[in-house]
Design a protein around this motif. Structure first.
Motif, PDB file in Angstrom:
ATOM      1  N   SER A  79      47.298  38.865   5.697  1.00 10.04           N
ATOM      2  CA  SER A  79      45.925  39.364   5.531  1.00 10.04           C
ATOM      3  C   SER A  79      46.027  40.840   5.199  1.00 10.04           C
ATOM      4  O   SER A  79      46.656  41.596   5.908  1.00 10.04           O
ATOM      5  CB  SER A  79      45.143  39.182   6.824  1.00 10.04           C
ATOM      6  OG  SER A  79      45.164  37.829   7.202  1.00 10.04           O
ATOM      7  N   GLY A  80      45.387  41.223   4.143  1.00 10.92           N
ATOM      8  CA  GLY A  80      45.486  42.601   3.657  1.00 10.92           C
ATOM      9  C   GLY A  80      45.232  42.556   2.177  1.00 10.92           C
ATOM     10  O   GLY A  80      44.804  41.521   1.645  1.00 10.92           O
ATOM     11  N   SER A 121      47.205  42.212  -0.108  1.00 13.97           N
ATOM     12  CA  SER A 121      48.026  41.196  -0.777  1.00 13.97           C
ATOM     13  C   SER A 121      47.254  39.885  -0.960  1.00 13.97           C
ATOM     14  O   SER A 121      47.462  39.173  -1.944  1.00 13.97           O
ATOM     15  CB  SER A 121      49.319  40.925   0.000  1.00 13.97           C
ATOM     16  OG  SER A 121      49.030  40.390   1.267  1.00 13.97           O
ATOM     17  N   THR A 158      44.119  36.719  10.392  1.00  9.73           N
ATOM     18  CA  THR A 158      44.855  37.681  11.201  1.00  9.73           C
ATOM     19  C   THR A 158      45.987  38.305  10.398  1.00  9.73           C
ATOM     20  O   THR A 158      46.535  37.681   9.490  1.00  9.73           O
ATOM     21  CB  THR A 158      45.457  36.991  12.448  1.00  9.73           C
ATOM     22  OG1 THR A 158      46.215  37.965  13.179  1.00  9.73           O
ATOM     23  CG2 THR A 158      46.376  35.828  12.094  1.00  9.73           C
ATOM     24  N   MET A 159      46.305  39.534  10.752  1.00  7.95           N
ATOM     25  CA  MET A 159      47.536  40.125  10.227  1.00  7.95           C
ATOM     26  C   MET A 159      48.721  39.449  10.917  1.00  7.95           C
ATOM     27  O   MET A 159      48.618  38.999  12.050  1.00  7.95           O
ATOM     28  CB  MET A 159      47.582  41.625  10.531  1.00  7.95           C
ATOM     29  CG  MET A 159      46.687  42.467   9.638  1.00  7.95           C
ATOM     30  SD  MET A 159      46.602  44.177  10.223  1.00  7.95           S
ATOM     31  CE  MET A 159      48.226  44.789   9.808  1.00  7.95           C
ATOM     32  N   GLY A 193      51.699  43.135   3.558  1.00  9.79           N
ATOM     33  CA  GLY A 193      51.422  44.567   3.545  1.00  9.79           C
ATOM     34  C   GLY A 193      52.384  45.332   4.444  1.00  9.79           C
ATOM     35  O   GLY A 193      53.051  44.747   5.314  1.00  9.79           O
ATOM     36  N   ASP A 194      52.442  46.663   4.237  1.00 13.53           N
ATOM     37  CA  ASP A 194      53.349  47.452   5.079  1.00 13.53           C
ATOM     38  C   ASP A 194      52.856  47.508   6.524  1.00 13.53           C
ATOM     39  O   ASP A 194      53.648  47.566   7.472  1.00 13.53           O
ATOM     40  CB  ASP A 194      53.590  48.856   4.513  1.00 13.53           C
ATOM     41  CG  ASP A 194      52.323  49.602   4.115  1.00 13.53           C
ATOM     42  OD1 ASP A 194      51.214  49.015   4.214  1.00 13.53           O
ATOM     43  OD2 ASP A 194      52.429  50.769   3.695  1.00 13.53           O
ATOM     44  N   MET A 230      53.804  45.752  12.027  1.00 13.79           N
ATOM     45  CA  MET A 230      53.250  45.067  13.198  1.00 13.79           C
ATOM     46  C   MET A 230      54.236  44.012  13.732  1.00 13.79           C
ATOM     47  O   MET A 230      54.477  43.932  14.923  1.00 13.79           O
ATOM     48  CB  MET A 230      51.921  44.407  12.807  1.00 13.79           C
ATOM     49  CG  MET A 230      51.143  43.842  13.976  1.00 13.79           C
ATOM     50  SD  MET A 230      49.568  43.130  13.434  1.00 13.79           S
ATOM     51  CE  MET A 230      48.433  44.488  13.702  1.00 13.79           C
ATOM     52  N   LEU A 250      54.068  45.311   0.194  1.00 12.19           N
ATOM     53  CA  LEU A 250      53.234  46.264  -0.541  1.00 12.19           C
ATOM     54  C   LEU A 250      53.209  47.557   0.269  1.00 12.19           C
ATOM     55  O   LEU A 250      52.430  47.711   1.208  1.00 12.19           O
ATOM     56  CB  LEU A 250      51.817  45.720  -0.711  1.00 12.19           C
ATOM     57  CG  LEU A 250      51.678  44.463  -1.561  1.00 12.19           C
ATOM     58  CD1 LEU A 250      50.218  44.099  -1.756  1.00 12.19           C
ATOM     59  CD2 LEU A 250      52.365  44.636  -2.921  1.00 12.19           C
ATOM     60  N   ASP A 256      49.179  52.593   3.849  1.00 10.79           N
ATOM     61  CA  ASP A 256      47.751  52.508   4.143  1.00 10.79           C
ATOM     62  C   ASP A 256      47.423  51.124   4.711  1.00 10.79           C
ATOM     63  O   ASP A 256      48.078  50.142   4.352  1.00 10.79           O
ATOM     64  CB  ASP A 256      46.986  52.685   2.818  1.00 10.79           C
ATOM     65  CG  ASP A 256      45.485  52.820   3.012  1.00 10.79           C
ATOM     66  OD1 ASP A 256      45.048  53.262   4.099  1.00 10.79           O
ATOM     67  OD2 ASP A 256      44.747  52.488   2.067  1.00 10.79           O
ATOM     68  N   ASN A 275      45.195  49.228   3.771  1.00 14.25           N
ATOM     69  CA  ASN A 275      44.389  49.372   2.569  1.00 14.25           C
ATOM     70  C   ASN A 275      43.156  48.488   2.496  1.00 14.25           C
ATOM     71  O   ASN A 275      42.077  48.930   2.070  1.00 14.25           O
ATOM     72  CB  ASN A 275      45.301  49.093   1.379  1.00 14.25           C
ATOM     73  CG  ASN A 275      44.705  49.539   0.084  1.00 14.25           C
ATOM     74  OD1 ASN A 275      44.533  48.764  -0.842  1.00 14.25           O
ATOM     75  ND2 ASN A 275      44.354  50.810   0.005  1.00 14.25           N
TER      76      ASN A 275
HETATM   77  C1  LIG Z   1      45.706  41.354  14.061  1.00 17.81           C
HETATM   78  C2  LIG Z   1      44.776  42.020  13.117  1.00 17.81           C
HETATM   79  N1  LIG Z   1      44.472  43.332  13.304  1.00 17.81           N
HETATM   80  C3  LIG Z   1      43.639  43.959  12.441  1.00 17.81           C
HETATM   81  C4  LIG Z   1      43.092  43.287  11.380  1.00 17.81           C
HETATM   82  C5  LIG Z   1      42.154  43.972  10.418  1.00 17.81           C
HETATM   83  N2  LIG Z   1      42.852  44.168   9.140  1.00 17.81           N
HETATM   84  C6  LIG Z   1      42.730  43.290   8.133  1.00 17.81           C
HETATM   85  S1  LIG Z   1      43.639  43.714   6.791  1.00 17.81           S
HETATM   86  C7  LIG Z   1      44.166  45.118   7.537  1.00 17.81           C
HETATM   87  C8  LIG Z   1      45.049  46.081   6.817  1.00 17.81           C
HETATM   88  C9  LIG Z   1      46.393  45.521   6.605  1.00 17.81           C
HETATM   89  O1  LIG Z   1      47.237  46.546   6.190  1.00 17.81           O
HETATM   90  P1  LIG Z   1      48.560  46.215   5.445  1.00 17.81           P
HETATM   91  O2  LIG Z   1      49.293  45.149   6.140  1.00 17.81           O
HETATM   92  O3  LIG Z   1      49.302  47.494   5.226  1.00 17.81           O
HETATM   93  O4  LIG Z   1      48.053  45.618   4.067  1.00 17.81           O
HETATM   94  P2  LIG Z   1      47.292  46.410   2.883  1.00 17.81           P
HETATM   95  O5  LIG Z   1      45.855  46.013   2.976  1.00 17.81           O
HETATM   96  O6  LIG Z   1      47.542  47.857   3.053  1.00 17.81           O
HETATM   97  O7  LIG Z   1      47.950  45.881   1.641  1.00 17.81           O
HETATM   98  C10 LIG Z   1      43.651  45.228   8.820  1.00 17.81           C
HETATM   99  C11 LIG Z   1      43.918  46.365   9.723  1.00 17.81           C
HETATM  100  C12 LIG Z   1      43.404  41.922  11.253  1.00 17.81           C
HETATM  101  N3  LIG Z   1      42.890  41.161  10.294  1.00 17.81           N
HETATM  102  N4  LIG Z   1      44.272  41.329  12.117  1.00 17.81           N
END
Ligand SMILES: Cc1ncc(C[n+]2csc(CCOP(=O)(O)OP(=O)(O)O)c2C)c(N)n1
Ligand SMILES: [Mg+2]
Length: 595
Positions: A390-391, A393, A417-418, A442-443, A448, A474, A478, A480
């Motif tokens: 989730s992000g 990507s 969820t991430m 994602g980074d 995490m 990615l 951020d 992001n």
């Molecule tokens: C466990 C969890 N914590 C927080 C979120 C909220 N959330 C969704 S996407 C995201 C950012 C993810 O960052 P990253 O993995 O770096 O991917 P990016 O969007 O930067 O490519 C967050 C904080 C979530 N979905 N799940």
């Protein structure tokens, strides 16, 4: 020597078809962990870094195989760590069985160390079946039922086993007397189809439509031939909810791809301009991306009657297995002679793919993330298993990656969820060791949990007949996706205090633990990176430095969202200039001549 209850528990799991358990030890499950050694030829134990990963892997095992995914954790902290992965399974309707330890029965209620009321804790995530064993004679039916109910209800079930009980002598055959249970394993999928008269009514509605839109979800996985035949007869376009991304080939001329915030413009047009809407095996949540209520007639098919008629006011909701139901429904449909609706959708799709390519090829600082996903299409094997985190990507996975029914592809669709990206890919390697697995992450998610779980990949990859497990990171420094959501939904500028994350050398980390990888810092290195990754002899990490200012544009921006974004930028977003530049470049492509 008589068998222990822990050993009988494993024997009964095996009798139910369980061949693999993802888990992590602890003294609340000492007896079960000990018994695993005696069962190692029959049940494989996969040791993870964190119990949440075991639950993600159990969920993914279910997604990749259709079997029950099993995870094991100790009492108290271990059990609690499982929860997020179990909710991922619950919300995506996956059969998962969680087995957790508990303190000894004599101590319960005594404020004992690691004593947690696990039945209360697990009741919400495993509402269909959450039981604590208090007598060895229960184990037989508890295992049989937990396994069967997980499959039958497509849900999470939970068994809580006090440590002292697991050490006791087993009671494989309860006495034949009043107050005992005598169960057996086994469950078969039925062929569930609606009544003939209801199928006829569905056919009437679909035959009357001139512009039919179809939305398929994960319930239609495996029914691609039936979906294609039906869509061909009706001259319909087909959109895919994210969990159903592998239902249809993205290269089909009438497949509009994904839908929703992460969706495509052709899916938006399909839903907005249709007069008849057929939804198969999906609980896609965002109704603003479906036809406006009243503007289309609706038919829905779902295996779970509870999921009918809740996203759109359907005229007819039918309980049925999608493949069997479509097989019965299609012969009742007339071939639509007028193909103008389909041609209209097909033209949109052609234009969309051109736009996707142009957007991917736009320069960015240093790499446009879309380009990585676009180039991936050239290298993606037909049998690859793909997971996305989730992000941001998930946007590019949804829009740019071309998947077909021979692939398997999933993500945390409903919990969003991430963290599942890497563990899903590891579970793929255990389920299908001969197929390449790819995680798009994602980074933030790597930091995490993904990095730690690479250690699991390092521990096991030599067992896999095809050792390829590729992780694309990615690296945008951020969080992001949320940074963009804050801009577009709240009008808030990026706040570096909460959003910026440290740079980590992910490929170097992979190498440090015996894997391989490459850092990619310019777009001309993308091709070589994919090539190297797909020919690697071990798990491989592509650490791609991507631009956080490429906007994950939804297919349709509301005036409100645009206003919020402008407001965020005016309030002093540190990346204002870069965003204006990128957003302009990405958006303006839509309006170039020829569109
Ligand atoms: C466990 C969890 N914590 C927080 C979120 C909220 N959330 C969704 S996407 C995201 C950012 C993810 O960052 P990253 O993995 O770096 O991917 P990016 O969007 O930067 O490519 C967050 C904080 C979530 N979905 N799940
Ligand atoms: Mg990030």
């Amino acid at each position: 020597m008589s068998q222990s209850t822990a050993e009988f528990l494993l024997e009964r799991l095996h009798a139910n078809g369980v061949r693999r358990i993802f888990g992590y030890p602890g003294d609340g499950i000492n007896a079960i962990v000990g018994a695993l050694e005696h069962f190692k030829d029959r049940i494989e134990f996969v040791q993870v870094r964190h119990e949440e990963m075991a639950a993600f892997m159990a969920c993914a095992h279910a997604k990749w195989t259709g079997e029950v995914g099993v995870c094991l954790a100790t009492s108290g902290p271990g059990a609690i760590h499982l929860l997020n992965g179990l909710y991922d399974a619950k919300l995506d309707h996956q059969p998962v069985l969680a087995i957790v330890g508990q303190q000894s029965r004599m101590a319960l209620g005594g404020n004992y160390q690691q004593e947690v009321d696990l039945q209360t804790v697990f009741k919400d995530v495993a509402p269909e079946y959450c039981q604590m064993a208090i007598d060895a004679a229960q184990i037989r039916h508890l295992v049989d039922r937990a396994h069967r109910i997980a499959l039958d209800q497509r849900s999470v079930t939970c068994l809580i086993v006090p440590n002292d009980l697991a050490e006791e002598d087993a009671v494989p055959n309860p006495p034949s007397k009043h107050g005992t249970i005598h169960s057996s394993p086994g469950w078969r999928q039925s062929r569930i189809v609606p009544q003939q008269s209801d199928l006829e009514q569905a056919a009437e509605i679909l035959n009357a439509g001139e512009k039919v839109a179809i939305l398929v979800g994960q319930g239609a996985l495996g029914a691609h031939e039936q979906v294609m035949e039906l869509a061909d007869k009706l001259g319909a376009g087909v959109a895919k909810a994210l969990l159903g991304k592998a239902v249809l080939d993205d290269d089909l001329s009438y497949c509009t791809g994904s839908i929703g915030l992460l969706g495509t413009k052709p899916s938006w047009t399909l839903m907005n301009e249709c007069d008849t809407f057929l939804m198969v095996g999906s609980s896609f949540p965002y109704s603003e991306f479906l036809p406006e209520p009243g503007k289309a007639r609706g038919v829905q098919i779902d295996i779970d009657g509870r999921m009918l008629n809740i996203r759109f006011p359907m005229e007819l909701g039918l309980v049925g297995d999608s493949k069997a139901t479509l097989e019965e429904l299609t012969p009742l449909l007339h071939h639509k002679a007028d193909r103008s609706w389909r041609e209209h959708i097909e033209q949109e799709i052609v234009d969309w793919w051109r736009l996707m390519e142009e957007r991917a090829m736009q320069e960015a600082d240093p790499i446009n993330p879309q380009r990585l996903f676009w180039e991936l299409n050239k290298y993606l094997p037909d049998d690859a298993i793909i997971s996305s985190d989730s992000g941001s990507s998930a946007n590019w996975y949804a829009r740019d990656v071309k998947v077909k029914p021979s692939n398997l592809a999933s993500l945390s669709g409903t919990l969003a969820t991430m963290g599942p990206g890497v563990p899903y890919a590891i579970a793929a390697k255990f389920a299908h060791p001969g197929r390449p697995a790819l995680a798009l992450v994602g980074d933030g998610a790597m930091q995490m949990n993904g990095m730690a779980e690479l250690i699991t990949a390092a521990k096991y990859y030599e067992r896999w007949s095809d050792p390829r497990l590729i992780v694309l990171v990615l690296n945008n420094h951020d969080l992001n996706q949320v940074t963009w959501e804050q801009r577009a939904m709240e009008g808030d500028p990026k706040n570096p205090m909460t959003q910026t994350i440290p740079d980590v050398r992910y490929a170097d980390f992979a190498k440090l633990i015996g894997l391989d990888g490459v850092r990619v810092e310019s777009p001309d290195r993308i091709d070589a990176a994919w090539d190297e990754a797909f020919s690697a002899d071990r798990p491989f990490v592509i650490d791609a430095r991507v631009d956080p200012n490429v906007p994950p544009l939804p297919p349709h921006i509301t005036v409100e969202q645009a206003q919020h974004l402008m407001h965020a930028l005016r309030k002093g977003d540190p990346d204002t200039r870069a965003i204006m530049n990128q957003s302009f470049k990405q958006k303006v492509l839509e309006f170039l001549p020829g569109r």
